[in-house]
Structure formats: structure tokens, C-alpha cells
Design an enzyme around this catalytic site. Structure first.
Site: not given
Ligand code: 0RA
Length: 639
Positions: A430, A503, A505, A507
Site C-alpha cells: 500500500e 497497514d 489500520d 484504511d
């Protein structure tokens, strides 16, 4: 002479303006009146005369028309109509028959009848024939008498006189085309015969007889079609496998009359012929568009209402409903306007709505009253629709192949040097920054890095074609080497480990969901074979002196802190992959010795797809429900 129009104005509405004009301009510029002076123009003369007889038939007074080709290249046209009136015409002071023969645009109007509906391409009338003939003789049978009048090059030669008694009515016009004007004066039997057949179809109940009297060419043909344009359709479909009966529809509105005969066949091609005032319109026009609009609309409506088209099916297109259709459309229009280079297209826009209205009503009625025939017709259109969709999909495959084939690997792919898929890994990373770190930290021999910028395309309800227009998806497909859709081929897969590295998280979870959905929908064999993985980067780095620990979860972090007595301020929480340096990323996430990869099972991908449908699909209710249920627990989005 009021309202006189210039001769050059070949206005088709001139018939309703009483133009009194001599025939000089016709002989000076014949092309302006009959189109040309070649064979085409020559044959046109016949139809200018026959049209008048057909008008008599349309008015209900004439049943027989005989066309005779004579040895001296003259033509006679004989009908059993009322006969051209012989009494003095109130406006010209000469007999009606002489008026009709010597005054331009003096068709039926001068007889006090209705409008002239047939009327040749130029609708100029029999006076033009007279003007372009060395001699014209007219014999009228009417009011118990036989009358005769003769002209030469349009000028009266032998005045109208009664030459005998008669107990019949009718008209005979014989003309000798002027060899000084026409390039040829020789008529072609087959050409005339073809048009006779057509005219007989278009005028129900008329008998057209063609006699070739020229020595060595003797021939006759006779046409009578009891069912008019329905017979025409029957003739066109003679050799074809038919679907349902011939449907005949007619009606009148605002002085426009419409007749349509049609029948479906198993053919793929369509065969639609349009006429206005018995003149063929090779380029269609408003009668055709009115019919087409109506046909498509009515068939779609019927198919939907009767469950022959399901909710998920697209509508029939115009092309779908025309497949295998044989149709004759005949409109009678008081003041036809023709468009296009060759005046082959009807332009009157009112005709569109009239045809649409008449056909819609009657055809809907037919479908309602004949369910099994209706079903057969709709099935034909449905077949066309399915074939069209299949052809499109085949075309898309070709497009897709050409999209992907021969394309070089995407520039942002840092490929591995190994060409053996068994020990090659592709890391989908990403963002460019994490991509850069991964490129530095990787094992170049076996690990390839493909950074994806931002969120990849929302693939929900998205056609393959559009997906491939998305650069991120395209890069991924090219990097994997498998192509996509019908062209998918997993034997060309370049890496047997494909690792999604995002990641830790929300997103990151979203991008993971998107990618898993993409794999689930378009590369399912790769999921089934266990080639798809998710990387597990650490959430925390803990250090004490020179000692370092990484924790994947909060629990793990707490456990390490307790066990090793690590103080909280030493602790680092990774918000993204980019916060790690290359060595750290290698050590924790990419090194086959230390890393923890999660192999994606089909059910994981399936779940991603389901969540995706809920979150991105068209249905609002399940989405709302999902968000309400999971709003406080975003971890449920993770896998
Ligand atoms: C003017 C008025 C009427 C008929 C015709 C012309 C007429 C013209 C031709 C040309 C060839 N055959 C024809 N038959 C008729 C109407 C006559 C009436 O009202 O009686």
C-alpha cells in the site's frame, strides 16, 4: 397566374397550389421534372401515367390497368376508371382532359377530386409525359361517349372530339417518348414488370397487366394480389421459415393513412421496405422510425408484463426486435416531403407519431389476443438479445486480451530475478513510500514488490472493461501474468505467493478487503490453490537497551512489557508500514524465517466479497444494518 412558383422549385407541395404554367420549361430542362433523360427517366414516364390510374383505383373507381409496349417504342396505359372529364374546365376555359395534359401540376386537383396520393418521385403529372413525347393520344370513355384528343411535343394537335358511343368508362393514354430528349427510347420489360408487381402489391385488389407487343420480344405478365402488402410479405418470405402469422395493421389519422404488414422468420437478416404514396423510400424516413419506436416499445412491454424478460435482463434494442423481421410499410401522405441526396427518405415528422400510435394500438391488441404467436415472436427477439450479449462478451475478451497481451511489466513493479513461480513472491504494498521501503528491504532474488497507489477501484458492479481501465488493477493483472476474465489462465501465473501487505489500520483493512474481493471474483482459482496471503506487520516495537521486540497485537505488547519490564515511553506504535525502516520491515514482515503470513482461505475471500457487497452494493438496507452492528467494532473488518 397568382401564386406562381418558379419552375426551378420542385416543391412537392405544389399540388395544392394551382399553378398554371406552360410546358416549355419541361422541354428545356427535362431533368428538373423527371430526374434524368436516361433509361431511368424514360421509364419514369410510364409511372407518371399509371399513377393517375392508380389514383382512380385508390378512389375506388378502377380495377384494371393494362400497360402495353408497342413495336414503335410507344407505350399505352389503359384503365377502367371514370375517364378524364371532357367538359370545359372552369379555370382554364378548355376541357379538363386538355387541361390535365397541357398544364403543369394539374393532376387530380383540376378534376375537383381530392388530393393526388400516388404521384411519382417528382409528382409532376401526365402533362410532363405529354411535353416529352413527340405525340400523345388520349381516348376517354365516359358519359356514353368515346372521345379523342392528340398532342405533339405537348401542343394540342387534334382538338378534343367525340368519335363514337361507349357503354364503358375509362382512359387510354398512348405516348411516343421524344428521341430528341431521351438518350434511349427502348423500354425494358423486366424493369417495368418489377414495378408492376410492386404497384399491384401496394394497391389491394388492382389487376396490372403488362403486354410486350414488340416483335421478337412478345411477353405478358399479370399481377393481382388479393391481400395487398400482406401478399407482398408472403412473397418475400416464400422460401423462409416463418415465425407466427403475417400481422396486418392499418389506420388513418389527419389524412395520413398507414398500412403495415409484417412477419417474423428464422432468418437473422431483416427485410423492411417502406413506401410513401406508392413510391419506395430506400432510406426509410419518419414512417420507419415511428414503426421502429413502437415495435421495440410494445415488444419490451409485452415481454416484461408476461415474464418473458426477467428483471435482470436488459431491454430489447431496435436491432433485437428487427432480427428476422420481414415488413412492408406503406403510408399515404397528402404533401410528402422527401429528404436526402436522392430524395429517398420521407421527412414529414407528423407521420412518425401517427404510425407509432396506429401500430402500437393494433399490435398490442394482436399480442394480447394471440398469446402463443406473441410468445414465438418475443422468443425470437430474446434469441437476438442473447446472441448480442454473447457477441459482446466475446468481443470484450478480444479487447481484454489486446489490453493485456504484449504489454511490458508495469514500471512500478520491482520484479524478482527468479523466473520460477514456485520460489517467486509478489508483495502488493500500500502506497509508494512503503513500496520504497519494501524494495530496499526485500530479497531481490525471490521477492517482487508492486506498490499500489491509494485505494484500488471499487470493483463492485463494475464491468471488466472498466476495471482494466484502472491502472492499479491493470498493473496487478499484468504483473501476475494470468490475464483476466475469459482469457484468465493460471498456468501463466508468475508468482505462487501473492502477499497483500497493507497497514494495520482501517484504511489498510479496506484495501485488503478490496483486493480479496478482486481475487475472489476474478482470480478465484488462485484463492482456491492457496496462493494468496496477507502479511502481518507488527503493531508495536518495544526496546530496552539494545534489545528489541515486536508485537503483532495489543495482548502481545502487554505480555512483552510485563515479561521484560519494558517501560511505556520506550514503546513505538507503527501507524503504517512506512514508519519502519527497510531492515525492520524485512525482519518483521518479509523474511521467510521470521515473518508470519496468513494464507487466505476461500471462505475469507468469500466473506470479504460479502462485506463488500453489503458496503458497496446497491442495496441500502443491509448496508445500514451492517454499519449499525459494526460501527463500534471496526476490527470486524479485519481478517
Ligand atoms: C381528373 C379528374 C378525375 C379523373 C381523372 C382526372 C383521371 C385521370 C386519369 C389519367 C389516366 N387515367 C385517368 N383516370 C381519371 C375525376 C373525374 C370525376 O370526378 O368523375
Amino acid at each position: 397566374m397568382a401564386d406562381q412558383k418558379p419552375a426551378a422549385d420542385q416543391s412537392y407541395d405544389a399540388s395544392n397550389i394551382q399553378v398554371l404554367e406552360g410546358l416549355d420549361p419541361v422541354r428545356k430542362r427535362p431533368g428538373m421534372y423527371i430526374g434524368s433523360t436516361d433509361g431511368r427517366g424514360l421509364h419514369h414516364l410510364i409511372w407518371e401515367v399509371v399513377d393517375n390510374s392508380i389514383d382512380e383505383a385508390l378512389a375506388g373507381y378502377c380495377e384494371n390497368i393494362i400497360i402495353k409496349m408497342h413495336e414503335d417504342n410507344s407505350i399505352s396505359v389503359i384503365d377502367d376508371g371514370r375517364g378524364i372529364p371532357v367538359e370545359k374546365h372552369p379555370q382554364t376555359g378548355i376541357s379538363t382532359v386538355e387541361t390535365v395534359l397541357t398544364v403543369l401540376h394539374a393532376g387530380g386537383k383540376f378534376g375537383g377530386g381530392g388530393y393526388k396520393v400516388s404521384g411519382g418521385l417528382h409528382g409532376v403529372g401526365v402533362s410532363v409525359v405529354n411535353a416529352l413525347s413527340t405525340r400523345t393520344e388520349v381516348t376517354v370513355y365516359r358519359d356514353g361517349g368515346k372521345y379523342f384528343v392528340a398532342f405533339e411535343k405537348g401542343e394540342p394537335k387534334e382538338p378534343l372530339g367525340k368519335i363514337g358511343d361507349s357503354d364503358i368508362t375509362g382512359t387510354m393514354v398512348q405516348f411516343w417518348p421524344d428521341g430528341g430528349i431521351f438518350e434511349t427510347t427502348e423500354y425494358n420489360f423486366d424493369q417495368v414488370k418489377r414495378r408492376c408487381r410492386e404497384q399491384a402489391y401496394l394497391t389491394q385488389g388492382i389487376t396490372l397487366t403488362l403486354i410486350d407487343d414488340r416483335s421478337g420480344k412478345e411477353d405478358t405478365a399479370q399481377f393481382y394480389f388479393e391481400s395487398g402488402i400482406s401478399s407482398f410479405v408472403q412473397h418475400k418470405n416464400d422460401e423462409k421459415e416463418k415465425i407466427g402469422p403475417i400481422v396486418y395493421v392499418n389506420g388513418e389519422k389527419d389524412d395520413v393513412t398507414v398500412e403495415i404488414a409484417m412477419q417474423y422468420t428464422q432468418e437473422f437478416r431483416e427485410n423492411i421496405t417502406c413506401f410513401t404514396n406508392n413510391i419506395i423510400n430506400p432510406d426509410g424516413g419518419t414512417h420507419l422510425t415511428g414503426f421502429q419506436m413502437s415495435l421495440t416499445r410494445v415488444l419490451n412491454k409485452y415481454a416484461r408484463e408476461n415474464g418473458l424478460l426477467k428483471d435482470k435482463d436488459p431491454n430489447f434494442t431496435n436491432e433485437d426486435v428487427r432480427e428476422g423481421l420481414t415488413c412492408v410499410i406503406s403510408a399515404k401522405v397528402p404533401e410528402p416531403q422527401f429528404e436526402g441526396q436522392t430524395k429517398g427518405k420521407l421527412g414529414n415528422s407528423v407521420v412518425r407519431g401517427i404510425v407509432d400510435k396506429i401500430f402500437s394500438e393494433k399490435f398490442s391488441e394482436f399480442l394480447a389476443e394471440n398469446p402463443s404467436e406473441a410468445r414465438a415472436i418475443v422468443n425470437k427477439s430474446a434469441l437476438a438479445l442473447r446472441a448480442r450479449l454473447a457477441a459482446r462478451s466475446a468481443r470484450e475478451t478480444v479487447i481484454r486480451k489486446s489490453h493485456l497481451e504484449g504489454l511490458t511489466l508495469p514500471g512500478k513493479l520491482a520484479d524478482c530475478s527468479s523466473k520460477d513461480p514456485n520460489n517467486s513472491e509478489l508483495f502488493i504494498v500500500e502506497g509508494d513510500s512503503a513500496g520504497g521501503t519494501a524494495k530496499q528491504g526485500r530479497n531481490r532474488e525471490t521477492q517482487a514488490i508492486l506498490p499500489l497507489r491509494g485505494k484500488i477501484l471499487n470493483t463492485e458492479s463494475c464491468r471488466l472493461e472498466r476495471m482494466l481501465a484502472n491502472n492499479e488493477v491493470k498493473s496487478l493483472v499484468i504483473a501476475m501474468g494470468t490475464a483476466i476474465g475469459d482469457a484468465f489462465d493460471d498456468s501463466r501465473l508468475r508468482y505462487k505467493k501473492i502477499v497483500i501487505m497493507t497497514d494495520a489500520d482501517v484504511d489498510g483493512a479496506h484495501i485488503r478487503t478490496l483486493l480479496l474481493t478482486l481475487f475472489y471474483r476474478h482470480f478465484r482459482p488462485l484463492v482456491e490453490k492457496g496462493y494468496i496471503y496477507v502479511a502481518n506487520p507488527p503493531l508495536y516495537k518495544l526496546s530496552k537497551g539494545k534489545k528489541v521486540w515486536y508485537a503483532m497485537t495489543d495482548e502481545e505488547k502487554d505480555e512483552i512489557m510485563n515479561r521484560e519490564d519494558v517501560k511505556a515511553e520506550n514503546m513505538q506504535r507503527y501507524k503504517g508500514l512506512g514508519e519502519m525502516n527497510a531492515d525492520q520491515l524485512w525482519e518483521t514482515t518479509m523474511d521467510p524465517e521470521n515473518r508470519m503470513l496468513m494464507r487466505i482461505q476461500l471462505k475469507d475471500a468469500e466473506r470479504a466479497d460479502h462485506i463488500f457487497k453489503v458496503l458497496m452494493g446497491d442495496e441500502v438496507l443491509p448496508r445500514r444494518k451492517f454499519i449499525q452492528t459494526h460501527a463500534s467494532n471496526v476490527k470486524d473488518l479485519d481478517f
